[in-house]
Write a protein that holds these residues in place. Structure first.
Motif, PDB file in Angstrom:
ATOM      1  N   LEU A  27       0.821  -1.208   0.000  1.00  0.00           N
ATOM      2  CA  LEU A  27       0.000   0.000   0.000  1.00  0.00           C
ATOM      3  C   LEU A  27       0.856   1.259   0.000  1.00  0.00           C
ATOM      4  N   LYS A  28       1.956   1.226   0.728  1.00  0.00           N
ATOM      5  CA  LYS A  28       2.856   2.386   0.753  1.00  0.00           C
ATOM      6  C   LYS A  28       3.490   2.613  -0.620  1.00  0.00           C
ATOM      7  N   LEU A  29       3.802   1.536  -1.327  1.00  0.00           N
ATOM      8  CA  LEU A  29       4.329   1.666  -2.682  1.00  0.00           C
ATOM      9  C   LEU A  29       3.287   2.323  -3.588  1.00  0.00           C
ATOM     10  N   GLN A  62      -8.926  -6.271   6.726  1.00  0.00           N
ATOM     11  CA  GLN A  62      -7.507  -6.373   7.062  1.00  0.00           C
ATOM     12  C   GLN A  62      -7.191  -5.596   8.343  1.00  0.00           C
ATOM     13  N   GLU A  63      -7.781  -4.420   8.483  1.00  0.00           N
ATOM     14  CA  GLU A  63      -7.553  -3.625   9.691  1.00  0.00           C
ATOM     15  C   GLU A  63      -8.082  -4.342  10.929  1.00  0.00           C
ATOM     16  N   THR A  64      -9.252  -4.948  10.794  1.00  0.00           N
ATOM     17  CA  THR A  64      -9.872  -5.637  11.918  1.00  0.00           C
ATOM     18  C   THR A  64      -9.049  -6.856  12.339  1.00  0.00           C
ATOM     19  N   PHE A  65      -8.673  -7.688  11.374  1.00  0.00           N
ATOM     20  CA  PHE A  65      -7.901  -8.887  11.687  1.00  0.00           C
ATOM     21  C   PHE A  65      -6.451  -8.591  12.021  1.00  0.00           C
ATOM     22  N   GLY A  66      -5.916  -7.508  11.460  1.00  0.00           N
ATOM     23  CA  GLY A  66      -4.513  -7.182  11.688  1.00  0.00           C
ATOM     24  C   GLY A  66      -4.276  -6.183  12.794  1.00  0.00           C
ATOM     25  N   VAL A  70      -5.076   1.392   8.101  1.00  0.00           N
ATOM     26  CA  VAL A  70      -4.554   1.746   6.789  1.00  0.00           C
ATOM     27  C   VAL A  70      -4.464   3.268   6.680  1.00  0.00           C
ATOM     28  N   GLU A  71      -5.470   3.960   7.193  1.00  0.00           N
ATOM     29  CA  GLU A  71      -5.471   5.424   7.114  1.00  0.00           C
ATOM     30  C   GLU A  71      -4.284   6.031   7.852  1.00  0.00           C
ATOM     31  N   ALA A  72      -3.914   5.464   8.995  1.00  0.00           N
ATOM     32  CA  ALA A  72      -2.762   5.981   9.742  1.00  0.00           C
ATOM     33  C   ALA A  72      -1.462   5.741   8.977  1.00  0.00           C
ATOM     34  N   GLU A  73      -1.383   4.622   8.264  1.00  0.00           N
ATOM     35  CA  GLU A  73      -0.175   4.259   7.525  1.00  0.00           C
ATOM     36  C   GLU A  73      -0.118   4.896   6.136  1.00  0.00           C
ATOM     37  N   CYS A  74      -1.272   5.046   5.497  1.00  0.00           N
ATOM     38  CA  CYS A  74      -1.331   5.520   4.100  1.00  0.00           C
ATOM     39  C   CYS A  74      -2.485   6.511   3.920  1.00  0.00           C
ATOM     40  N   PRO A  75      -2.393   7.684   4.516  1.00  0.00           N
ATOM     41  CA  PRO A  75      -3.510   8.637   4.450  1.00  0.00           C
ATOM     42  C   PRO A  75      -3.843   9.104   3.034  1.00  0.00           C
TER      43      PRO A  75
END
Length: 99
Positions: A27-29, A62-66, A70-75
């Motif tokens: 996602l960052k890529l 993914q956020e729930t299980f992990g 995602v928003e904090a990592e890839c806004p």
């Protein structure tokens, strides 16, 4: 994105940690490629946006299980997804991420 994302909710322990890192790295890529453009192709919604926006409803799972955001990592990627969802064709096509 797909393979790593699936592993986030189907694995445990160290394998799950590795999958979360792989997923977020992917996602960052994508976020780096997006840059400051509104869409991947620039100012216009295009093929790559269509191909990728279908993954957006899975982010919640993914956020729930992990146990990450995602928003904090890839806004910028989340801003892009929300921009895409403003298009009627996209909003009518995507599944409800909470279901």
């Amino acid at each position: 994105v797909y393979d790593a994302g699936e592993k986030v909710w189907t694995t445990k322990g160290e394998e799950k940690e590795a999958a979360m890192k792989e997923f977020l790295d992917a996602l960052k890529l994508l976020e780096t490629e997006l840059g400051d453009k509104p869409y991947f192709g620039g100012d216009s919604f295009g093929f790559l946006d269509i191909a990728l926006v279908g993954f957006y409803p899975w982010f919640y799972a993914q956020e729930t299980f992990g146990n990450f955001s995602v928003e904090a990592e890839c806004p910028k990627l989340i801003e892009w997804a929300k921009r895409c969802k403003e298009k009627e064709s996209v909003s009518k096509s995507l599944a409800d991420e909470k279901k």
